[in-house]
Structure formats: structure tokens, C-alpha cells
Design a protein around this motif. Structure first.
Motif, PDB file in Angstrom:
ATOM      1  N   HIS A   1       0.839  -1.240  -0.320  1.00 56.65           N
ATOM      2  CA  HIS A   1      -0.045  -0.063   0.244  1.00 56.65           C
ATOM      3  C   HIS A   1       1.097   0.959  -0.270  1.00 56.65           C
ATOM      4  CE1 HIS A   1      -2.944  -2.447   0.822  1.00 56.65           C
ATOM      5  NE2 HIS A   1      -2.724  -2.803   2.013  1.00 56.65           N
ATOM      6  N   GLY A   2       1.806   1.362   0.428  1.00 53.61           N
ATOM      7  CA  GLY A   2       3.354   2.213   0.460  1.00 53.61           C
ATOM      8  C   GLY A   2       4.147   1.831   1.419  1.00 53.61           C
ATOM      9  N   PRO A   3       4.735   2.966   1.497  1.00 50.70           N
ATOM     10  CA  PRO A   3       6.124   2.445   2.434  1.00 50.70           C
ATOM     11  C   PRO A   3       6.197   2.459   3.738  1.00 50.70           C
ATOM     12  CG  PRO A   3       6.360   4.431   1.622  1.00 50.70           C
ATOM     13  CD  PRO A   3       5.169   4.264   0.710  1.00 50.70           C
ATOM     14  N   ASP A   4       5.015   2.620   4.478  1.00 49.80           N
ATOM     15  CA  ASP A   4       4.965   1.898   5.670  1.00 49.80           C
ATOM     16  C   ASP A   4       3.983   0.496   5.765  1.00 49.80           C
ATOM     17  OD1 ASP A   4       2.384   3.091   4.531  1.00 49.80           O
ATOM     18  OD2 ASP A   4       1.834   3.927   6.206  1.00 49.80           O
ATOM     19  N   ASP A   5       4.094   0.377   4.753  1.00 50.11           N
ATOM     20  CA  ASP A   5       2.648  -1.369   4.888  1.00 50.11           C
ATOM     21  C   ASP A   5       3.730  -2.632   5.293  1.00 50.11           C
ATOM     22  OD1 ASP A   5       1.442  -3.979   3.795  1.00 50.11           O
ATOM     23  OD2 ASP A   5       1.022  -2.916   2.005  1.00 50.11           O
TER      24      ASP A   5
ATOM     25  N   VAL B   1       5.098 -11.291 -11.674  1.00 51.55           N
ATOM     26  CA  VAL B   1       5.563 -11.794 -10.297  1.00 51.55           C
ATOM     27  C   VAL B   1       7.283 -11.477 -10.239  1.00 51.55           C
ATOM     28  CG1 VAL B   1       6.697 -13.496  -8.689  1.00 51.55           C
ATOM     29  CG2 VAL B   1       4.632 -13.748 -10.041  1.00 51.55           C
ATOM     30  N   ALA B   2       7.709 -11.254 -10.841  1.00 56.36           N
ATOM     31  CA  ALA B   2       9.225 -10.441 -10.888  1.00 56.36           C
ATOM     32  C   ALA B   2       9.186  -8.775 -10.698  1.00 56.36           C
ATOM     33  CB  ALA B   2      10.670 -10.933 -12.148  1.00 56.36           C
ATOM     34  N   LEU B   3       8.047  -7.824 -11.263  1.00 57.84           N
ATOM     35  CA  LEU B   3       8.185  -6.915 -11.708  1.00 57.84           C
ATOM     36  C   LEU B   3       7.015  -6.886 -10.462  1.00 57.84           C
ATOM     37  CD1 LEU B   3       6.875  -6.174 -15.115  1.00 57.84           C
ATOM     38  CD2 LEU B   3       9.072  -5.670 -14.180  1.00 57.84           C
ATOM     39  N   GLU B   4       6.317  -7.418  -9.443  1.00 57.49           N
ATOM     40  CA  GLU B   4       5.368  -7.001  -8.535  1.00 57.49           C
ATOM     41  C   GLU B   4       6.671  -7.094  -7.667  1.00 57.49           C
ATOM     42  OE1 GLU B   4       2.475 -10.749  -6.785  1.00 57.49           O
ATOM     43  OE2 GLU B   4       2.261  -9.134  -8.429  1.00 57.49           O
ATOM     44  N   ASP B   5       7.352  -7.505  -7.557  1.00 58.48           N
ATOM     45  CA  ASP B   5       8.253  -7.748  -6.226  1.00 58.48           C
ATOM     46  C   ASP B   5       9.334  -7.170  -6.378  1.00 58.48           C
ATOM     47  OD1 ASP B   5       6.863 -10.618  -5.645  1.00 58.48           O
ATOM     48  OD2 ASP B   5       8.627 -11.687  -6.222  1.00 58.48           O
ATOM     49  N   ALA B   6       9.779  -6.849  -7.463  1.00 57.59           N
ATOM     50  CA  ALA B   6      10.853  -5.764  -7.697  1.00 57.59           C
ATOM     51  C   ALA B   6      10.336  -4.558  -6.975  1.00 57.59           C
ATOM     52  CB  ALA B   6      11.299  -5.753  -8.946  1.00 57.59           C
ATOM     53  N   TYR B   7       9.270  -4.114  -7.488  1.00 51.24           N
ATOM     54  CA  TYR B   7       8.789  -3.036  -7.493  1.00 51.24           C
ATOM     55  C   TYR B   7       8.416  -2.923  -5.993  1.00 51.24           C
ATOM     56  CZ  TYR B   7       8.650  -0.960 -12.329  1.00 51.24           C
ATOM     57  OH  TYR B   7       9.550  -1.278 -13.480  1.00 51.24           O
ATOM     58  N   GLY B   8       7.353  -3.830  -5.593  1.00 49.69           N
ATOM     59  CA  GLY B   8       7.107  -4.489  -4.097  1.00 49.69           C
ATOM     60  C   GLY B   8       8.424  -3.947  -2.853  1.00 49.69           C
ATOM     61  N   LEU B   9       9.760  -4.499  -3.309  1.00 49.87           N
ATOM     62  CA  LEU B   9      10.915  -3.935  -2.364  1.00 49.87           C
ATOM     63  C   LEU B   9      11.147  -2.274  -2.337  1.00 49.87           C
ATOM     64  CD1 LEU B   9      12.791  -5.198  -0.683  1.00 49.87           C
ATOM     65  CD2 LEU B   9      14.254  -5.671  -2.737  1.00 49.87           C
ATOM     66  N   HIS B  10      11.679  -2.056  -3.571  1.00 47.68           N
ATOM     67  CA  HIS B  10      11.600  -0.558  -3.758  1.00 47.68           C
ATOM     68  C   HIS B  10      10.534   0.012  -2.666  1.00 47.68           C
ATOM     69  CE1 HIS B  10      15.281  -1.317  -6.197  1.00 47.68           C
ATOM     70  NE2 HIS B  10      14.071  -1.597  -7.290  1.00 47.68           N
ATOM     71  N   ILE B  11       9.611   0.049  -3.029  1.00 52.21           N
ATOM     72  CA  ILE B  11       8.423   0.389  -2.339  1.00 52.21           C
ATOM     73  C   ILE B  11       8.467   1.322  -1.238  1.00 52.21           C
ATOM     74  CG2 ILE B  11       5.775   1.223  -1.578  1.00 52.21           C
ATOM     75  CD1 ILE B  11       5.301  -0.428  -4.754  1.00 52.21           C
TER      76      ILE B  11
END
Length: 199
Positions: free
Chosen positions: A96-100, A161-171
Motif C-alpha cells: 500500500h505504501g512505504p509503511d506497509d 511476478v518479478a516486476l511486482e516483487d522488484a517494485y514492491g521491494l523498492h516501495i
């Protein structure tokens, strides 16, 4: 309906305390004392239910992962078309954001892979669930004519899957990528490979 046993409830309380304490301290710094303090019990009380901190973390990992997988699949199944399902899957797969806190913990748990067979199994289980979700949606879209994929379905699913994992980690790791930027990038990828999303 049968009520959960006191022992089951106590174990769940410990898991919840571990998730909260890990969110506050981070997994690398987390101690059994931190979990005990969060749960409001002694270290000895924790060890009555669990062998050690690792055993608590394994169950906390499984609990957190199950919530993410189950809730996401339920949201997807509420939709009728493959296009709507893909859109929901993309949105629900990101923090949801950096504080998830829960998503941040799942990424931290990934770093324990290779150190514990149980953690390895949980990481693989989460990946398999992500991959299956995208495969099923893409397959449905191809079957009903909604999607005209420009490459192999399995490869495209892996890239989602790779994109959501990579972007999620950066978020969650400093907010170097915003949720809106990640959504835009993944949705652009979807369109480039012949899978449509709703805007």
C-alpha cells in the motif's frame, strides 16, 4: 462451531506479537525478548509454546503469507472478466505504501531463504501462488479472446511476478518507487505483452 483451544489462541497471540515486534525492530535485530515484551509474557512462556525464535518466525511467515495470498485471490475472484482480474491482481500484489508493515516483513522473510528449509518452502509457496494467479488470469484472457499475448504465457506470468516483487521491494525500502509509478510500469508491461487492464 468449535472454539479454538486456549493453546491455539496463545500460539496465535505469539505469532501476532512476533509480526508486530519484527515490524518495529526488523528481523535482523529481533530477539526472543522483543517478542516476549510485545506479547506481554516472559521468555519462558514463549518457549512453552515454541522451541525457539526461529520456530516462531516460521509460523509468523506462514501466517503473513497466507493472509496476503488468500485475500488477494478472493479479490480477484470477485471480478468477472480477465481484464478486471489482471488489474486487481496487479494492484493487490503491491504494498500500500512505504509503511506497509506486513509486506515489508514478507520481503525481509525472503532474506532468510537459504538459512532454513522451512523458510525456503514458504518462499517457494508464495512464489508458486503468485505465478499460478497470473498464469490462470492470462490463460482465461487468451481463452476468451481478451488477451493476445506476444510471447509465451508462462514467461509473461514469470515477468509479472518479478516486476511486482522488484517494485514492491523498492516501495517499502525507502520509497524510491511510488505505488503509482509501480502500477503504471506494470500496467504498461501488460499492454506491451498483449494483456489489457482497466484504467
Amino acid at each position: 462451531m468449535a472454539r479454538p483451544s486456549t493453546q491455539q489462541q496463545r500460539r496465535q497471540d505469539v505469532v501476532n506479537a512476533a509480526l508486530a515486534a519484527a515490524s518495529e525492530h526488523g528481523l535482523r535485530e529481533l530477539s526472543l525478548t522483543d517478542v516476549a515484551n510485545q506479547a506481554g509474557v516472559t521468555r519462558g512462556a514463549l518457549l512453552y509454546y515454541y522451541q525457539d525464535l526461529e520456530a516462531i518466525l516460521v509460523e509468523a511467515h506462514a501466517a503473513g503469507m497466507e493472509r496476503v495470498v488468500t485475500e488477494r485471490e478472493a479479490l480477484v475472484q470477485e471480478k468477472q472478466s480477465a481484464t478486471e482480474k489482471l488489474t486487481v491482481a496487479i494492484h493487490a500484489g503491491l504494498p500500500h505504501g512505504p509503511d506497509d508493515a506486513l509486506m515489508r516483513l514478507l520481503y525481509e522473510f525472503d532474506m532468510l531463504a537459504g538459512k532454513s528449509q522451512l523458510h525456503d518452502e514458504l518462499v517457494r509457496k508464495l512464489y508458486d501462488a503468485q505465478l499460478k494467479l497470473y498464469r490462470d488470469i492470462l490463460g482465461e484472457g487468451v481463452a476468451d479472446g481478451s488477451f493476445t499475448l506476444t510471447g509465451p504465457l508462462d514467461t509473461i506470468a514469470m515477468n509479472f511476478v518479478a516486476l511486482e516483487d522488484a517494485y514492491g521491494l523498492h516501495i517499502v525500502a525507502g520509497g524510491s518507487v511510488t505505488v503509482a509509478e509501480a502500477l503504471g510500469a506494470i500496467e504498461l508491461f501488460a499492454e506491451q505483452v498483449g494483456a489489457r487492464v482497466t484504467r
